[in-house]
Write an enzyme that holds these catalytic residues in place. Structure first.
Site, PDB file in Angstrom:
ATOM      1  N   GLU A 126      -3.275  -1.356  -1.610  1.00 56.83           N
ATOM      2  CA  GLU A 126      -2.055  -1.596  -2.387  1.00 56.83           C
ATOM      3  C   GLU A 126      -1.337  -2.836  -1.879  1.00 56.83           C
ATOM      4  O   GLU A 126      -0.838  -3.651  -2.668  1.00 56.83           O
ATOM      5  CB  GLU A 126      -1.117  -0.385  -2.330  1.00 56.83           C
ATOM      6  CG  GLU A 126       0.156  -0.610  -3.147  1.00 56.83           C
ATOM      7  CD  GLU A 126       1.181   0.500  -3.029  1.00 56.83           C
ATOM      8  OE1 GLU A 126       2.380   0.205  -3.206  1.00 56.83           O
ATOM      9  OE2 GLU A 126       0.791   1.661  -2.758  1.00 56.83           O
ATOM     10  N   CYS A 197       7.635   5.764  -4.183  1.00 64.37           N
ATOM     11  CA  CYS A 197       7.419   6.486  -5.438  1.00 64.37           C
ATOM     12  C   CYS A 197       8.004   7.894  -5.371  1.00 64.37           C
ATOM     13  O   CYS A 197       8.165   8.468  -4.292  1.00 64.37           O
ATOM     14  CB  CYS A 197       5.934   6.485  -5.802  1.00 64.37           C
ATOM     15  SG  CYS A 197       5.034   7.979  -5.463  1.00 64.37           S
TER      16      CYS A 197
END
Length: 314
Positions: A126, A197
């Site tokens: 990521e 998140c």
């Protein structure tokens, strides 16, 4: 020995979407379907998709011409997208929409020649994908992991600085880094909403609520899963002996000896099927009643690409 289940645990909307993209591509286009990097960081899931005909590769040059490639939930750099386009590969993008949000923040900053600091772990896919969104030649992008890294940071223009973060980090540790960034660079700007998140936040909150109620914590997840590792670390930090396991065979009976309560949670890429298998193994080692704690309800849903929403090929 009582078994206490964290809630929420396991799959998040981004992981559900990524796995569905691979499954539907296999259904509609048949094997082989190539996937750049593990679509999600869970060995159980990846092995299941391999058995159905998915081929996992690390770089695009491993994908033969005229084939389909799926980008993993972790996202890819602009260079990877460009290479896929130049080779005319058919691409289905399983990048989590919450990762895409961070990519867009970086791209906007790059266009405005604003320097960017990314809080994240070096080498994580990521992070590599997010760093690869920055294209400005007149400014720069920097990676930090700890408050100490911030002190060593040498930016070009402290008054023209923005920060973003990897989506699967420890909420507490990220807050510490952000505090240090704001102390060292008072003019730094950040996202309007935290980049961590919702699923990462919720699973960490569930562990925080449960850790003091159990004698030992079992976190279901793979060693390369960032969010699973953060759950184990958080539980340990709260004073509960904790273990990260990939499968029932990893569970050791001596971990549970003389323990009254064992907590079980799962990272966002670990399926409930695997959690159930591990619960059965805990029962085999003396576990009895199972209690599921109440937790924050999750109803987030991300659509798969429209090309994969049809049920059959016409």
């Amino acid at each position: 020995m009582k078994i206490v289940l964290a809630n929420p645990r396991g799959f998040c909307a981004g992981v559900d979407r990524a796995i569905s993209i691979v499954e539907r591509a296999l259904e509609l286009y048949e094997a082989p379907i190539y996937v750049r990097h593990e679509v999600v960081h869970n060995r159980f899931v990846v092995e299941g998709l391999k058995q159905r005909g998915a081929i996992f590769v690390e770089e695009l040059h491993e994908v033969p011409d005229d084939n389909i490639v799926i980008f993993s939930a972790h996202g890819v750099s602009q260079a990877v997208r460009k290479e896929a386009k130049e080779r005319a590969l058919t691409v289905f993008d399983a990048t989590c929409p919450l990762v895409t949000k961070v990519h867009m923040e970086v791209a906007r900053a790059s266009k405005k020649n604003i320097e960017v600091v990314l809080i994240g772990h070096a080498g994580h896919p990521e992070v590599e994908g997010t760093m690869g969104q920055y294209a400005s030649d007149s400014a720069g992008m920097y990676l930090v992991e700890t408050p100490d890294d911030v002190i060593k940071l040498n930016v070009k223009d402290p008054s023209n600085l923005h920060y973003v973060s990897q989506t699967t980090l420890s909420v507490d540790e990220t807050a510490d880094v952000i505090d240090e960034l704001r102390r060292v660079f008072p003019d730094i700007q950040g996202p309007r909403k935290d980049d961590i998140c919702y699923a990462t936040q919720n699973r960490q909150d569930a562990v925080r609520d449960m850790a003091s109620q159990v004698d030992v914590m079992i976190v279901v997840g793979s060693k390369n899963s960032s969010n699973s590792n953060r759950l184990r670390e958080l539980s340990e930090k709260l004073g509960t002996t904790s273990y990260l396991i990939d499968c029932p065979e990893d569970l050791k009976e001596e971990w549970l000896t003389d323990q009254a309560k064992v907590g079980v949670t799962a990272g966002a890429s670990a399926p409930e099927e695997l959690v159930n298998q591990i619960i059965e193994q805990v029962k085999a080692f003396g576990g009895t009643a199972v209690e599921e704690l109440t937790g924050r309800e999750e109803n987030m849903f991300f659509e798969v690409p429209k090309e994969l929403q049809i049920k059959t090929v016409s």
